[in-house]
Design a protein around this motif. Structure first.
Motif, PDB file in Angstrom:
ATOM      1  N   SER A 134       0.856  -1.187   0.000  1.00  0.00           N
ATOM      2  CA  SER A 134       0.000   0.000   0.000  1.00  0.00           C
ATOM      3  C   SER A 134       0.885   1.227   0.000  1.00  0.00           C
ATOM      4  N   ALA A 183      -1.539   0.890  -6.309  1.00  0.00           N
ATOM      5  CA  ALA A 183      -2.590   1.658  -6.989  1.00  0.00           C
ATOM      6  C   ALA A 183      -1.994   2.619  -8.004  1.00  0.00           C
ATOM      7  N   ARG A 222      -2.465   2.353 -12.095  1.00  0.00           N
ATOM      8  CA  ARG A 222      -2.994   3.477 -12.877  1.00  0.00           C
ATOM      9  C   ARG A 222      -2.054   3.819 -14.023  1.00  0.00           C
TER      10      ARG A 222
END
Length: 748
Positions: free
Chosen positions: A4, A252, A256
């Motif tokens: 994360s 993430a 993207r």
């Protein structure tokens, strides 16, 4: 560890970005186009301060970089002490237990400077031991080593310093996923990309891209992937990067960026499929290379635009034929290629004329075009590339694998040379005691200029002892003038002959408006034996001239005005060379007494299936092979160059030929020749033996320069003989006193 986003926004990392030696500037250029500032630390290494997003950007998008490394530490070393022990001690100072966990795997990659005396395998094991010992000391057990690790550790040892890095890129970034097929000595993908950056492909709107010797298609594919806005890291985005287990990895953000890259590629590829792309041409003489390129284009994901790419098997010899109807309207074409260094072509001495011929062909192709042509060529030796006609050329020294190569690139220099015959204009010239010569020379030039222009001839005889007081032959070869002085009869005083010759030289320079460096002088007396073929000097200076071919292209030849009595190109055989070419397509051709193989070149350019050139002199056959290379004719088994006595060879040879050309010397007593050869005495057995090798529907062209020659009745009675002297004497020679006689001889 976590995947994360625990990295503070705006946090930066000091990063080392590596590349192959010599590619530092192209890599810096590429990274600058990403908005990333770098400093070249040393050979193969750039330093940069990057955000996490920029690290991903380099890994995903860089076509030139090899690896992205996070420095973990550096330490001075003493080469007089044990290197392995010093590296163990150094590695123990890194806090490995804070970098990865017991459940994660690692692997060590070590590079040693060649000046360092150490066992690479043992030294690498000592680094592994340092990591394992640190974990054992803290946890009582250690992580495993794996061939596909979560963490790749890079250790480098120079002669003064050792460094440790975390490899964020994983496998080398230069690897692409489209290597479905390869040829010999393929071009590295990152090198191909670096060459494209060197010619500013990323910022220049090239309207056409041509690779005339494409091999497995790497340059063309890299150019198309750049045009298609393809992120080369997508090939391994699923699992192969080294930052996936890194504590700062932001899944993430990475996903993207990958999704955005995929979207950009598909959008741009769709636009290219609808015509928004440059014209693309890829050629190679090897059918295997063409097949490999086709497979690699598909593997690279370029199938939607493959029908917009012209991919053909053709040699450099036919490049202009392929493009002459295409170049109209081109404004900014790019020609970029990786010719064979010698492996594919055969021999190193043929490389330079190959490059020279490529330059000449492009100059001819764009002679009347306003296009700004960019040319980039890779060479194994820098002097090979020196012959390329480039304005303000630039050179990149780099490596293709283990081979040091040089990329020479720049704008094609449009030919400023205007052939002597083309630029001639009659004007008032006064030369005391030489006015008759001036008047005759200018009259000849005026008459010949129109015919030369009509037939695209730039090498021709413009004066041949027309006046009894000026016994010289004046030939023009493109930009050069070759003046031969016939030996004066004994009745003419030496001083008188010398004065007349000097007057003629002065008149030649005045009438043709050439400087002394463009004029070459020889004295031509009656020769004995093979003296006309023997070296007279040792300048080693060759010039390139051209003449029209049967298909309205240009044939190029190396000529030497200094070292031999003859130049390497017989002007009086211009017409017969063209006749041979017109009859050569799909045929097997034999050229006896081949000299520098100029007729063989015309036959090959005319589409001959096979051409065999036989001559006693290996020196002239080597010259002929260079003429083949100069014209982009590949060094193939179908083109043979045989150094042997013609009579002995033709007696033992059993092949059949469709076209045979024989142009023997008038007389020869070469040391290599068994006995002597006299064309009048020996032409009957020569022709008979050659006719035994001629196919039933074939033709033998026989020519010689003996002014008193008479073809024996046995030949006339035995074969169908057609005299063709009137067809083969060019407009620049006197048909009333022909310089040669020629015949077409066929089986009855």
């Amino acid at each position: 560890m976590t995947d994360s986003n625990t990295t503070p926004v705006g946090q930066t990392f000091h990063i080392v970005i590596t590349c192959a030696d010599g590619l530092e500037i192209p890599l810096q250029t590429e990274l600058a186009s990403f908005g990333i500032d770098t400093q070249i630390e040393r050979t193969g290494r750039l330093m940069a301060t990057l955000t996490l997003a920029q690290i991903y950007q380099v890994c995903l998008w860089s076509r030139v970089a090899s690896r992205v490394l996070l420095p973990l530490g550096k330490k001075n070393i003493n080469p007089e002490y044990d290197i392995a022990d010093q590296l163990y001690t150094f590695a123990k100072t890194v806090k490995w237990t804070q970098l990865f966990d017991l459940e994660q795997t690692f692997a060590i990659r070590l590079t040693l400077d060649k000046r360092v005396q150490a066992n690479q395998q043992f030294t690498m094991l000592r680094v592994k031991d340092a990591i394992a010992d640190q974990f054992n000391e803290q946890f009582g057990r250690r992580p495993n080593v794996d061939k596909n690790p979560d963490f790749g550790i890079v250790a480098t040892v120079g002669d003064k310093q050792a460094e440790l890095y975390l490899d964020l890129s994983g496998t080398s970034l230069h690897r692409r996923g489209y290597r479905a097929a390869m040829t010999e000595a393929p071009l590295k993908e990152n090198l191909a990309a670096a060459l494209l950056y060197s010619v500013n492909f990323h910022t220049t709107q090239f309207d056409s891209i041509v690779d005339p010797m494409c091999g497995s298609g790497t340059l063309i594919i890299e150019a198309l992937l750049m045009s298609a806005d393809y992120a080369v890291g997508l090939d391994k985005a699923d699992s192969q990067f080294g930052f996936y287990a890194w504590q700062h990895h932001d899944t993430a953000l990475w996903e993207r960026m990958v999704q955005d890259a995929q979207t950009r590629f598909h959008h741009r590829l769709n636009a290219m499929a609808n015509g928004e792309m440059p014209a693309v041409f890829a050629f190679d003489m090897d059918s295997g290379a063409v097949r490999a390129t086709h497979k690699n284009l598909i593997a690279a994901g370029l199938t939607p635009i493959i029908n917009r790419i012209t991919l053909q098997q053709r040699s450099l010899a036919t490049l202009n034929l392929a493009l002459e109807k295409q170049v109209n309207g081109w404004v900014n074409p790019l020609f970029i290629t990786n010719p064979p260094y010698g492996e594919r072509l055969g021999e190193e001495e043929l490389i330079k004329p190959l490059y020279q011929g490529l330059g000449k062909k492009l100059q001819a192709l764009f002679a009347d075009s306003p296009a700004k042509v960019t040319l980039g060529v890779l060479a194994a030796k820098v002097e090979q590339a020196d012959v390329l006609p480039l304005a303000e050329p630039k050179t990149l020294r780099c490596h293709n694998g283990a081979i040091t190569v040089y990329f020479r690139y720049g704008e094609l220099l449009k030919s400023k040379d205007t052939p002597v015959i083309t630029r001639f204009e009659k004007r008032e010239i006064a030369v005391e005691e030489g006015q008759d010569f001036i008047n005759r020379l200018q009259k000849n030039l005026t008459n010949l200029r129109k015919l030369a222009h009509k037939q695209a001839v730039t090498n021709l005889r413009v004066y041949d002892a027309d006046l009894p007081d000026f016994k010289v032959a004046v030939d023009v070869y493109g930009e050069f003038v070759h003046v031969q002085e016939y030996a004066a009869p004994k009745s003419i005083p030496l001083e008188t002959a010398k004065k007349r010759f000097n007057l003629a030289l002065h008149g030649v320079r005045e009438a043709l408006q050439v400087n002394r460096e463009q004029v070459f002088i020889k004295t031509r007396a009656r020769q004995s034996g093979n003296e006309q073929y023997e070296k007279k000097a040792n300048s080693g200076k060759f010039h390139v001239v051209s003449e029209p071919t049967a298909n309205n292209q240009r044939a190029y030849f190396l000529v030497n005005f200094s070292d031999y009595l003859d130049t390497g190109l017989f002007l009086d055989h211009r017409s017969i060379r063209k006749i041979i070419a017109e009859n050569a397509r799909g045929k097997t051709v034999l050229n006896l007494f081949a000299y520098t193989c100029t007729a063989s070149v015309h036959a090959a350019l005319g589409g001959a299936k096979a051409v065999t050139s036989v001559d006693l002199s290996q020196n002239y056959l080597d010259w002929g092979r260079k003429n083949f290379a100069l014209n982009g004719l590949p060094d193939l088994p179908s083109y043979q160059f045989i150094a042997q006595d013609i009579f002995e060879w033709i007696k033992s040879n059993t092949e059949q030929y469709d076209v045979i050309f024989i142009d023997p010397p008038t007389f020869s007593n070469s040391k290599k020749f068994q006995g002597t050869f006299d064309v009048q005495r020996d032409h009957v057995p020569l022709i008979n033996r050659a006719m035994n090798r001629l196919s039933s529907e074939g033709v033998l062209y026989f020519s010689n320069n003996f002014t008193k020659f008479v073809l024996d009745d046995e030949i006339n009675n035995r074969y169908h003989v057609e005299e063709m002297t009137n067809q083969t004497i060019g407009f620049d020679f006197d048909s009333k006193r022909p310089i040669h006689q020629s015949w077409a001889i066929r089986h009855k």
